[in-house]
Write a protein that holds these residues in place. Structure first.
Motif, PDB file in Angstrom:
ATOM      1  N   THR A  63      15.036 -86.793   4.929  1.00 45.57           N
ATOM      2  CA  THR A  63      13.943 -85.615   4.664  1.00 45.57           C
ATOM      3  C   THR A  63      14.139 -85.328   3.276  1.00 45.57           C
ATOM      4  O   THR A  63      13.055 -84.905   2.673  1.00 45.57           O
ATOM      5  CB  THR A  63      14.344 -84.521   5.728  1.00 45.57           C
ATOM      6  OG1 THR A  63      14.595 -85.044   6.947  1.00 45.57           O
ATOM      7  CG2 THR A  63      12.840 -83.650   5.712  1.00 45.57           C
ATOM      8  N   PHE A  66      12.918 -87.811   0.756  1.00 43.08           N
ATOM      9  CA  PHE A  66      11.404 -87.877   0.642  1.00 43.08           C
ATOM     10  C   PHE A  66      10.856 -86.460   0.035  1.00 43.08           C
ATOM     11  O   PHE A  66       9.826 -86.639  -0.893  1.00 43.08           O
ATOM     12  CB  PHE A  66      10.590 -87.896   2.310  1.00 43.08           C
ATOM     13  CG  PHE A  66       9.390 -87.746   2.199  1.00 43.08           C
ATOM     14  CD1 PHE A  66       8.632 -89.053   1.872  1.00 43.08           C
ATOM     15  CD2 PHE A  66       8.715 -86.496   2.450  1.00 43.08           C
ATOM     16  CE1 PHE A  66       7.395 -89.072   2.143  1.00 43.08           C
ATOM     17  CE2 PHE A  66       7.159 -86.573   2.530  1.00 43.08           C
ATOM     18  CZ  PHE A  66       6.596 -87.910   2.303  1.00 43.08           C
ATOM     19  N   TRP A 139       6.659 -83.401   4.585  1.00 44.21           N
ATOM     20  CA  TRP A 139       7.003 -84.904   5.547  1.00 44.21           C
ATOM     21  C   TRP A 139       6.090 -84.690   6.419  1.00 44.21           C
ATOM     22  O   TRP A 139       5.247 -85.591   7.482  1.00 44.21           O
ATOM     23  CB  TRP A 139       8.287 -85.172   5.868  1.00 44.21           C
ATOM     24  CG  TRP A 139       8.858 -83.961   6.851  1.00 44.21           C
ATOM     25  CD1 TRP A 139       9.634 -82.852   6.223  1.00 44.21           C
ATOM     26  CD2 TRP A 139       8.614 -83.522   8.320  1.00 44.21           C
ATOM     27  NE1 TRP A 139       9.883 -81.965   7.180  1.00 44.21           N
ATOM     28  CE2 TRP A 139       9.249 -82.353   8.400  1.00 44.21           C
ATOM     29  CE3 TRP A 139       7.960 -84.181   9.230  1.00 44.21           C
ATOM     30  CZ2 TRP A 139       9.280 -81.815   9.557  1.00 44.21           C
ATOM     31  CZ3 TRP A 139       7.968 -83.482  10.565  1.00 44.21           C
ATOM     32  CH2 TRP A 139       8.605 -82.468  10.547  1.00 44.21           C
ATOM     33  N   ARG A 148       6.708 -90.288  10.693  1.00 40.37           N
ATOM     34  CA  ARG A 148       6.609 -88.801  10.396  1.00 40.37           C
ATOM     35  C   ARG A 148       8.211 -88.499  11.207  1.00 40.37           C
ATOM     36  O   ARG A 148       8.941 -87.553  10.732  1.00 40.37           O
ATOM     37  CB  ARG A 148       5.557 -88.146  11.152  1.00 40.37           C
ATOM     38  CG  ARG A 148       5.669 -86.808  10.557  1.00 40.37           C
ATOM     39  CD  ARG A 148       4.074 -86.127  11.301  1.00 40.37           C
ATOM     40  NE  ARG A 148       3.946 -86.329  12.651  1.00 40.37           N
ATOM     41  CZ  ARG A 148       2.932 -87.018  13.121  1.00 40.37           C
ATOM     42  NH1 ARG A 148       2.348 -87.777  12.358  1.00 40.37           N
ATOM     43  NH2 ARG A 148       2.791 -87.168  14.461  1.00 40.37           N
ATOM     44  N   ILE A 151      11.129 -89.594   8.834  1.00 40.98           N
ATOM     45  CA  ILE A 151      11.522 -88.755   7.832  1.00 40.98           C
ATOM     46  C   ILE A 151      11.723 -87.540   8.064  1.00 40.98           C
ATOM     47  O   ILE A 151      12.798 -86.763   7.635  1.00 40.98           O
ATOM     48  CB  ILE A 151      10.196 -88.917   6.865  1.00 40.98           C
ATOM     49  CG1 ILE A 151       9.869 -90.304   6.383  1.00 40.98           C
ATOM     50  CG2 ILE A 151      10.418 -87.923   5.518  1.00 40.98           C
ATOM     51  CD1 ILE A 151      11.151 -90.801   5.357  1.00 40.98           C
TER      52      ILE A 151
END
Length: 452
Positions: A63, A66, A139, A148, A151
């Motif tokens: 996370t 990203f 995200w 989804r 992440i």
């Protein structure tokens, strides 16, 4: 002491070093954290912050990456310590409200200078000022549901797909995000001298925040306070053990005079629980095996603190060799808490999410069958063989038991009963499969077989 030397002993610098070791050398986060906290003689406050940062970053690694990708063009081109420094700093900016932003930014720049040079410090500062101003890339805007979840919950996409196939997308989403919640400590009553309510009352009087376990009649959840400092822990009334694993010993149908084999015993939580059902006066005993000397000493320490050393005999032995070490049909009950991928422990050991692969599940399945094949001749007729794991994969759980039963006609599955578990925790065969999001515990599998 110059600044460069001083910075090396700060919590954030230590966090970056620990994350480097976990990621690049396969170190275990919990063991390394304990070692660093002791060697650096950290105060309880600093030890708490270091633990929070290290676990928080590992739990949310994908996370964070990203989120940082809006400002970091090619993370593969930067040294891994820079990646970890950015993760540590971004985690604090976003998730730790008590830490002022300026402290995070200042120390990140100082660490970058100490580990690199002024140019790296300037780059790190630039990325983090962007995070401070604009936040991390969101995200939640990812349209593909699988990606989804992957992440947002920081779980590799293949593992998300694996769980979707096994339990469906809704349950997978609950499972994945539940792993981001903080684990709590749970304890088990070792003796019947005091009731659970009495023990909880004593703990509350001493300032502990406790509640009864919803799934174990002898379990207590500790939400505040260091339980190892409690006299009730030190005198052996209580021991630390996850609630789901507290359900294993009762499945063996143990009687006071039983001879029990605990074939994969360390660190001894379940062993000491088994011993609590036995009586030394009636020759009841658990023989506890483990492959490693240092793990055997953990079992012995636990047995001594919990006053059950007279009912536990330890042996350094690979469970796969047990079949040659004891006479056939010599045990009344046998427990195999098998080596496994440990996916049920992902909340406590978040790095597990990133290092396991599907081949591991199959390799461990074979290993588990070898152990079951080795110990099964040692069980008396009418005795129970209890097989458990702290994982969530069908290869290591249902498939292992089914394959074993197919190869051993003298064994039949006995459905496991527990009044405290929801229906969803029982498989059609009568196994128990607990997922981490079901009750907030570790994930666990329990099965019982009887020999005819």
């Amino acid at each position: 002491m110059d600044n460069k030397h001083k910075i090396r002993h700060t919590v954030r610098y230590l966090a970056v070093d620990i994350l480097e070791s976990v990621e690049n050398e396969g170190a275990y986060s919990n063991l390394l954290l304990n070692k660093v906290i002791q060697s650096e003689k950290l105060s309880p406050k600093d030890a708490g912050l270091l633990t929070e940062i290290v676990y928080g970053v590992i739990q949310r690694k994908m996370t964070l990456d990203f989120g940082l990708s809006a400002y970091v063009k090619d993370p593969k081109k930067q040294p891994s310590w820079v990646t970890n420094l950015l993760r540590v700093s971004a985690y604090q900016l976003v998730h730790l409200t008590k830490v002022p932003d300026h402290a995070v930014l200042f120390e990140a720049a100082e660490i970058a200078k100490a580990k690199g040079h002024a140019g790296v410090a300037s780059y790190v500062n630039g990325v983090l000022r962007n995070v401070q101003r604009n936040g991390l890339r969101d995200w939640k805007t990812i349209s593909n549901a699988k990606k989804r979840i992957s992440i947002g919950a920081s779980m590799p996409k293949w593992l998300v797909a694996y769980f979707i196939e096994q339990i469906g997308i809704d349950e997978t989403e609950k499972l994945a995000f539940s792993l981001l919640e903080d684990p709590f400590v749970s304890v088990r009553l070792q003796s019947n001298a005091l009731s659970r309510d009495e023990v909880m009352g004593l703990l509350q009087e001493s300032g502990y925040d406790v509640m009864p376990s919803p799934i174990s009649a002898v379990g207590i959840r500790v939400r505040g306070g260091k339980i190892v400092d409690s006299p009730l822990f030190q005198n052996g009334t209580l021991t630390i053990q996850d609630e789901s694993s507290q359900l294993v010993a009762p499945v063996g149908g143990l009687k006071k005079d039983f001879l029990v084999l605990d074939s994969c015993a360390a660190p001894g939580g379940k062993t000491t629980h088994m011993a609590s059902y036995l009586s030394a006066a009636e020759n009841g005993k658990v023989i506890a095996l483990d492959m490693y000397e240092h793990k055997i000493s953990l079992i012995e320490q636990n047995a001594a603190r919990l006053h059950v050393s007279d009912r536990i005999e330890t042996m350094v032995m690979d469970a796969k060799e047990a079949g040659k070490a004891f006479p056939p049909e010599s045990f009344d009950a046998i427990f195999v808490d098998a080596p496994c991928s440990g996916l049920g422990l992902m909340r406590r050991k978040p790095e597990i999410k990133y290092v396991k692969n599907a081949q591991d599940f199959l390799d461990l399945h074979q290993e588990q069958l070898l152990i079951l094949d080795s110990v099964s001749p040692l069980l008396k007729k009418g005795g129970r063989l209890v097989y458990s794991t702290c994982t969530l994969t069908k290869e290591e759980n249902q498939m292992t038991v089914r394959t074993f039963i197919e190869n051993h006609a003298e064994f039949a599955i006995v459905p496991v009963h527990s009044d405290s578990l929801d229906k969803k925790s029982f498989t059609p065969e009568g196994f128990v499969q607990i997922y981490p999001h079901d009750y907030g515990t570790d994930g666990f599998f329990i099965s019982c077989m009887e020999k005819s």
